[in-house]
Design a protein around this motif. Structure first.
Motif, PDB file in Angstrom:
ATOM      1  N   SER A 638      32.140  29.690  59.697  1.00  0.00           N
ATOM      2  CA  SER A 638      32.634  30.768  58.826  1.00  0.00           C
ATOM      3  C   SER A 638      32.035  32.120  59.241  1.00  0.00           C
ATOM      4  O   SER A 638      32.712  33.146  59.197  1.00  0.00           O
ATOM      5  CB  SER A 638      32.381  30.397  57.362  1.00  0.00           C
ATOM      6  OG  SER A 638      31.487  31.282  56.771  1.00  0.00           O
ATOM      7  N   TYR A 639      30.766  32.120  59.690  1.00  0.00           N
ATOM      8  CA  TYR A 639      30.207  33.368  60.221  1.00  0.00           C
ATOM      9  C   TYR A 639      30.993  33.821  61.445  1.00  0.00           C
ATOM     10  O   TYR A 639      31.271  34.999  61.622  1.00  0.00           O
ATOM     11  CB  TYR A 639      28.735  33.188  60.600  1.00  0.00           C
ATOM     12  CG  TYR A 639      27.777  33.269  59.435  1.00  0.00           C
ATOM     13  CD1 TYR A 639      27.870  34.306  58.506  1.00  0.00           C
ATOM     14  CD2 TYR A 639      26.763  32.335  59.274  1.00  0.00           C
ATOM     15  CE1 TYR A 639      26.980  34.387  57.439  1.00  0.00           C
ATOM     16  CE2 TYR A 639      25.874  32.407  58.212  1.00  0.00           C
ATOM     17  CZ  TYR A 639      25.986  33.439  57.290  1.00  0.00           C
ATOM     18  OH  TYR A 639      25.115  33.520  56.252  1.00  0.00           O
ATOM     19  N   LYS A 641      34.086  33.233  62.125  1.00  0.00           N
ATOM     20  CA  LYS A 641      35.375  33.804  61.705  1.00  0.00           C
ATOM     21  C   LYS A 641      35.203  35.204  61.134  1.00  0.00           C
ATOM     22  O   LYS A 641      36.036  36.082  61.323  1.00  0.00           O
ATOM     23  CB  LYS A 641      36.039  32.901  60.666  1.00  0.00           C
ATOM     24  CG  LYS A 641      36.702  31.685  61.278  1.00  0.00           C
ATOM     25  CD  LYS A 641      37.475  30.916  60.216  1.00  0.00           C
ATOM     26  CE  LYS A 641      38.124  29.669  60.801  1.00  0.00           C
ATOM     27  NZ  LYS A 641      38.330  28.645  59.772  1.00  0.00           N
ATOM     28  N   SER A 642      34.080  35.401  60.413  1.00  0.00           N
ATOM     29  CA  SER A 642      33.870  36.701  59.767  1.00  0.00           C
ATOM     30  C   SER A 642      33.722  37.835  60.789  1.00  0.00           C
ATOM     31  O   SER A 642      33.945  38.993  60.485  1.00  0.00           O
ATOM     32  CB  SER A 642      32.648  36.658  58.854  1.00  0.00           C
ATOM     33  OG  SER A 642      31.465  36.775  59.597  1.00  0.00           O
ATOM     34  N   SER A 644      35.576  38.631  63.351  1.00  0.00           N
ATOM     35  CA  SER A 644      36.815  39.382  63.549  1.00  0.00           C
ATOM     36  C   SER A 644      37.450  39.764  62.218  1.00  0.00           C
ATOM     37  O   SER A 644      38.016  40.836  62.077  1.00  0.00           O
ATOM     38  CB  SER A 644      37.783  38.573  64.395  1.00  0.00           C
ATOM     39  OG  SER A 644      37.887  37.269  63.889  1.00  0.00           O
ATOM     40  N   GLU A 645      37.281  38.867  61.211  1.00  0.00           N
ATOM     41  CA  GLU A 645      38.001  39.109  59.960  1.00  0.00           C
ATOM     42  C   GLU A 645      37.348  40.180  59.098  1.00  0.00           C
ATOM     43  O   GLU A 645      38.026  40.903  58.387  1.00  0.00           O
ATOM     44  CB  GLU A 645      38.139  37.793  59.188  1.00  0.00           C
ATOM     45  CG  GLU A 645      39.167  36.862  59.854  1.00  0.00           C
ATOM     46  CD  GLU A 645      39.125  35.453  59.278  1.00  0.00           C
ATOM     47  OE1 GLU A 645      38.400  35.222  58.291  1.00  0.00           O
ATOM     48  OE2 GLU A 645      39.829  34.584  59.844  1.00  0.00           O
ATOM     49  N   GLN A 646      36.003  40.248  59.132  1.00  0.00           N
ATOM     50  CA  GLN A 646      35.340  41.220  58.251  1.00  0.00           C
ATOM     51  C   GLN A 646      34.645  42.367  58.979  1.00  0.00           C
ATOM     52  O   GLN A 646      34.429  43.422  58.415  1.00  0.00           O
ATOM     53  CB  GLN A 646      34.285  40.503  57.399  1.00  0.00           C
ATOM     54  CG  GLN A 646      34.909  39.642  56.312  1.00  0.00           C
ATOM     55  CD  GLN A 646      33.861  38.769  55.655  1.00  0.00           C
ATOM     56  OE1 GLN A 646      32.690  39.121  55.590  1.00  0.00           O
ATOM     57  NE2 GLN A 646      34.289  37.614  55.181  1.00  0.00           N
ATOM     58  N   HIS A 647      34.281  42.111  60.240  1.00  0.00           N
ATOM     59  CA  HIS A 647      33.463  43.131  60.902  1.00  0.00           C
ATOM     60  C   HIS A 647      34.149  43.791  62.086  1.00  0.00           C
ATOM     61  O   HIS A 647      33.533  44.586  62.786  1.00  0.00           O
ATOM     62  CB  HIS A 647      32.127  42.533  61.317  1.00  0.00           C
ATOM     63  CG  HIS A 647      31.351  41.981  60.167  1.00  0.00           C
ATOM     64  ND1 HIS A 647      30.688  42.785  59.265  1.00  0.00           N
ATOM     65  CD2 HIS A 647      31.171  40.704  59.736  1.00  0.00           C
ATOM     66  CE1 HIS A 647      30.112  42.025  58.349  1.00  0.00           C
ATOM     67  NE2 HIS A 647      30.395  40.760  58.602  1.00  0.00           N
ATOM     68  N   GLY A 648      35.413  43.413  62.305  1.00  0.00           N
ATOM     69  CA  GLY A 648      36.167  44.070  63.368  1.00  0.00           C
ATOM     70  C   GLY A 648      35.600  43.858  64.759  1.00  0.00           C
ATOM     71  O   GLY A 648      35.728  44.716  65.625  1.00  0.00           O
TER      72      GLY A 648
END
Length: 888
Positions: A638-639, A641-642, A644-648
């Motif tokens: 999940s980190y 994935k985060s 690209s999904e949350q931190h660009g």
DNA sequence: CTAGGGTTAG
């Protein structure tokens, strides 16, 4: 005469108008004369109209002059000169030049008067090429020894930067006057040739020419750029005695003198005493506060001048914007930018170059590029600002591309430009391009320029050219601490850490003052060599000199301690950093991760997010590694994935490798394989190597073979590939395949890197190879090892002979000949160091399974913490267990 | 009828 109706007489009219020119006479009075001239039919007569034109142009009635001129027909040579020089003096230089063309077309012969006027017009608007062409005509027409013509030529060549030529014309003149001297003095002063300018001033006095206001104003400039306040003050007294101080230009140059000599107190007092409504004074004060970094005072000046009715001009904007740039006030800078647009100063090169610099320095390179492209002028400063902006943000190839474009356009770079492009070359170790620019700089006469010299030293050091770097360094005279830092950081960054530290100690011995860059590089070199004690000494120095509060220095110290296995020290440094930046957080997270403290790493990452710090690629390598250590599979995914999904952030190879490690360590080898197969980028060797080593641990031959095959294609020369492969076959019991892997390695001529371990004891390093007996204490070490082996055998340690690499090792008659180097280092460390401090052992390869088991047992029987840094990670052995939880 | 000076940028 008028009242008595005496007819107009040309001489009288000329005299009256001449009198009007100097005095503040009502325009209507002159208009009445003009009307009379027309009424009596003299409107084509040069005798009447030339003085009229002259009057109009000297009093800024340009349109009236043009009207008079047009009604005249061709006029005489005086008419043309009056018009041409008058237009030029009214800032209508282009029209003056066009009028000159018209004059030549009509076949009117040019006079020396015309040439001095037209050369002056060319000089004022930087039409240097045309000026040089006219110079040829001057020679052809035989006017090249006319005083006024020569003076204008000296001015032309001074302004276009060809001081050699200006000086030549000066020296060939038969007679010179004050103007000749003044022109060349200011020419030298403007180009920073202050000594020449002073020499000329002395020569001028020896020829009994009394300095006037122009001389003094130029010399104030000379003193200002030399920082010679004393000489400047002497001139100030002279100016007061000579009654020049009310001159508006003297005032400006004087204020500038005090500002440049950093006497802002006197400057401010002087500024308050001035009475004139003069924008230059405000601009100079803006420079004064800018150079002290006083943003508030700068803006106070900036707004106050506008309140008092003075509009900012092309000098005001660069000053205030430069201050915004240097103190990092981009938001205010952007507001000033809007005002630049509103007041129409956007096309100005000076203003643009500062805007480009401001945006480029603050990482807004696209905005900078937009302004740069719109400028469409061959302005070297703007090109350089753009290039160094790229360099400062590690966009080295963009910098080089722009430099090439610049050269294609035929724009010649100067010393600052060349220095910044050399830095770009250093950034990507573009040695051959760097060499070309090196020769170019010599050809352009910059062989003793310190900025280029420093940049070149850095380039050669970064490219590992030790000799050349040192040679160039020796040539720099005088050296500054940038020269030293370039050498040290260059060596440190090219992995020549020993060399870097050698130069560092030379620098200290030479009594040169180290700064944060010096300490940063030196500590980083010590960190690369894991020289903990030397690192500590440098740390002590940073504390003494106060650089231990600089974030950059702290970050490297933190990394040093983490790399040396002293996590507590690293933590202490981290906690004490007054202003932590992203790099500080990354370094601590990575430190925890590498040592297997996954929980702490993840907690720190969560803190980091709470504090609104921006995680980057490096942060995630740390976080994902941490997850794999602690076995947090789903959290790891999940980190990931985060990212690209949350931190660009776009995941890179190392992040995929981390996820493979997360899955592999948890035994999910199949899932790891499908993860690799679903990667949007082509997996690199690191990814396959990670998968292969997971297969080795979990004895999965099927997937292991797939990984091995691809790894062999990618890195057929890397011995680690064959070692991993052979281990994978060994653990799955495929001995024949294992032998084949070893044979393949031999056939391909790949040699296993010899294993080597080292340990620091009392400031010196002790290194060991397999079965090494070269150490002076070899007998004691081997004796101690035997005792140790008995003790670990007693708690159940059994040697795992499958870890021994080759037949040579296995077939040795003398069993002590295949004792791995890390065992020797540990034994030596236990023998030599007080029994409370942890042992720190370094190894160049991965620690083998047998040694790993052995260390666990040793840590228990001797009750010591043993910290081993191998090629992959840190192992903390304590009380029989290892922080890597037997997966590495 | 002609020539020269101060403040700004990388």
């Amino acid at each position: 005469m008028h009242d008595n109706s005496i007819p107009l007489h040309d001489g009288a009219v000329a005299n009256i108008l001449r009198a009007c020119t100097g005095a503040k006479v009502d325009f209507h009075f002159v208009e009445q004369i003009h009307a009379k001239i027309i009424r009596f039919g003299f409107c084509t007569s040069p005798h009447f109209c030339n003085p009229l034109i002259d009057f109009y142009l000297k009093n800024e009635f340009v349109d009236s002059a043009i009207q008079t001129f047009k009604s005249m027909g061709t006029g005489d040579s005086v008419t043309w000169v009056a018009m041409i020089s008058g237009l030029s003096q009214n800032c209508r230089e282009v029209e003056a030049i066009l009028l000159y063309r018209e004059m030549r077309k009509l076949g009117v012969f040019p006079t020396p008067y015309v040439f001095s006027s037209i050369i002056s017009a060319c000089t004022k608007i930087d039409f240097f090429d045309l000026g040089e062409q006219l110079h040829a005509l001057i020679i052809k027409w035989g006017f090249s020894s006319e005083l006024f013509v020569c003076n204008s030529l000296v001015s032309l060549y001074s302004r276009c930067g060809n001081l050699t030529f200006a000086d030549l014309i000066f020296s060939e003149m038969q007679c010179r006057d004050k103007v000749t001297y003044n022109t060349l003095i200011s020419g030298f002063a403007m180009r920073g040739l202050t000594e020449k300018s002073v020499q000329l001033f002395e020569k001028m006095q020896s020829e009994s020419l009394k300095p006037d206001g122009v001389t003094v104003a130029s010399l104030f400039g000379t003193c200002a750029s030399m920082g010679d306040l004393h000489k400047g003050m002497q001139l100030h007294s002279y100016a007061i005695k000579a009654g020049m101080c009310s001159d508006i230009i003297i005032e400006g140059s004087l204020l500038n003198l005090y500002v440049k000599c950093s006497d802002v107190k006197t400057a401010h007092k002087f500024f308050l005493d001035t009475q004139t409504h003069n924008v230059v004074l405000w601009n100079v004060m803006l420079v004064a506060y800018g150079q002290m970094g006083e943003l508030l005072d700068s803006f106070h000046i900036y707004s106050q001048m506008q309140i008092e009715g003075l509009q900012p001009n092309q000098h005001t904007y660069p000053s205030i914007l430069r201050t915004c740039t240097s103190v990092g006030a981009l938001d205010l800078g952007e507001q000033v930018h809007t005002q630049v647009i509103k007041t129409g100063f956007q096309p100005n090169v000076y203003v643009c170059s500062v805007l480009i610099d401001m945006y480029a320095k603050h990482g807004k390179l696209e905005t900078a590029l937009k302004i740069f492209r719109r400028l469409n002028e061959d302005d070297i400063v703007s090109w350089t600002a753009m290039i160094s902006g790229y360099t400062q943000h590690d966009m080295f190839s963009e910098a080089l591309k722009l430099f090439e474009e610049m050269q294609e356009r035929g724009i010649r770079s100067d010393n600052i430009g060349l220095a910044s492009i050399v830095s770009a070359c250093a950034g990507i170790q573009a040695l051959s391009q760097g060499r070309q620019i090196h020769s170019q700089s010599i050809v352009s006469g910059y062989s003793s320029d310190i900025s280029i010299g420093n940049a070149l030293v850095c380039l050669y050091a970064r490219c590992g050219c030790v000799m050349e770097a040192h040679l160039l360094f020796e040539k720099i005279n005088p050296r500054d601490n940038v020269s030293w830092n370039g050498l040290i950081s260059g060596f440190a960054q090219s992995g020549m850490s020993e060399e870097a530290l050698k130069v560092f100690s030379q620098m200290i011995q030479a009594g040169e003052e180290a700064n944060m860059f010096t300490y940063g590089s030196a500590v980083s070199a010590a960190a690369n060599l894991t020289k903990k004690n030397l690192g500590k000494q440098i740390h002590a120095r940073t504390i003494k000199t106060g650089y231990d509060s600089e974030t950059e220095v702290c970050n490297v110290l933190l990394t040093l301690y983490a790399k040396c296995g002293c996590l507590n020290d690293a933590r202490r440094v981290f906690v004490d950093i007054p202003q932590k930046n992203e790099i500080s957080w990354n370094a601590m997270i990575t430190g925890y991760s590498q040592h297997g403290y996954g929980r702490q790493a993840i907690e720190l990452f969560e803190d980091m997010k709470r504090l609104q710090m921006m995680p980057n690629h490096i942060t995630f390598v740390g976080v994902l590694t941490a997850c794999s250590h602690v076995g947090l599979v789903e959290e790891g995914i999940s980190y990931f994935k985060s990212m690209s999904e949350q931190h660009g952030l776009v995941p890179k190879q190392e992040h995929y490798a981390c996820v493979v490690d997360v899955l592999g360590r948890a035994g999910q080898v199949c899932r790891a394989r499908s993860f690799v197969e679903s990667m949007p980028i082509k997996p690199d060797a690191m990814v396959w190597r990670t998968l292969l080593s997971a297969c080795t641990v979990h004895k999965n031959r099927e997937i292991g073979e797939v990984a091995a095959k691809l790894l062999l294609e990618l890195e057929p020369k890397d011995s680690a590939t064959y070692v991993l492969m052979s281990n994978m076959y060994a653990v799955t019991g495929k001995w024949d395949y294992r032998d084949r892997a070893r044979q393949l390695m031999r056939d391909r001529g790949v040699k296993k890197e010899p294993g080597r371990s080292w340990i620091e004891v009392r400031n010196s390093f002790h290194a060991f190879f397999v079965g090494d007996r070269l150490h002076p204490l070899a007998d004691e070490i081997h004796q101690y090892l035997e005792d140790l082996n008995e003790r670990v055998g007693a708690i159940g340690y059994v040697q795992d002979r499958s870890s021994l690499w080759n037949d040579l090792e296995l077939g040795q008659k003398d069993p002590t000949a295949y004792i791995h180097s890390e065992k020797l280092a540990v034994a030596f460390g236990l023998l030599s160091l007080p029994n409370v401090i942890p042992l720190h052992v370094m190894k160049n390869l991965r620690v083998c399974n047998d040694c790993h088991n052995w260390m666990k047992s040793v840590s228990k029987v001797v009750d010591r913490t043993i910290i081993v840094r191998d090629a992959y990670r840190f192992h903390h052995f304590q009380n029989g267990i290892c922080s890597c939880k037997d997966y590495w």
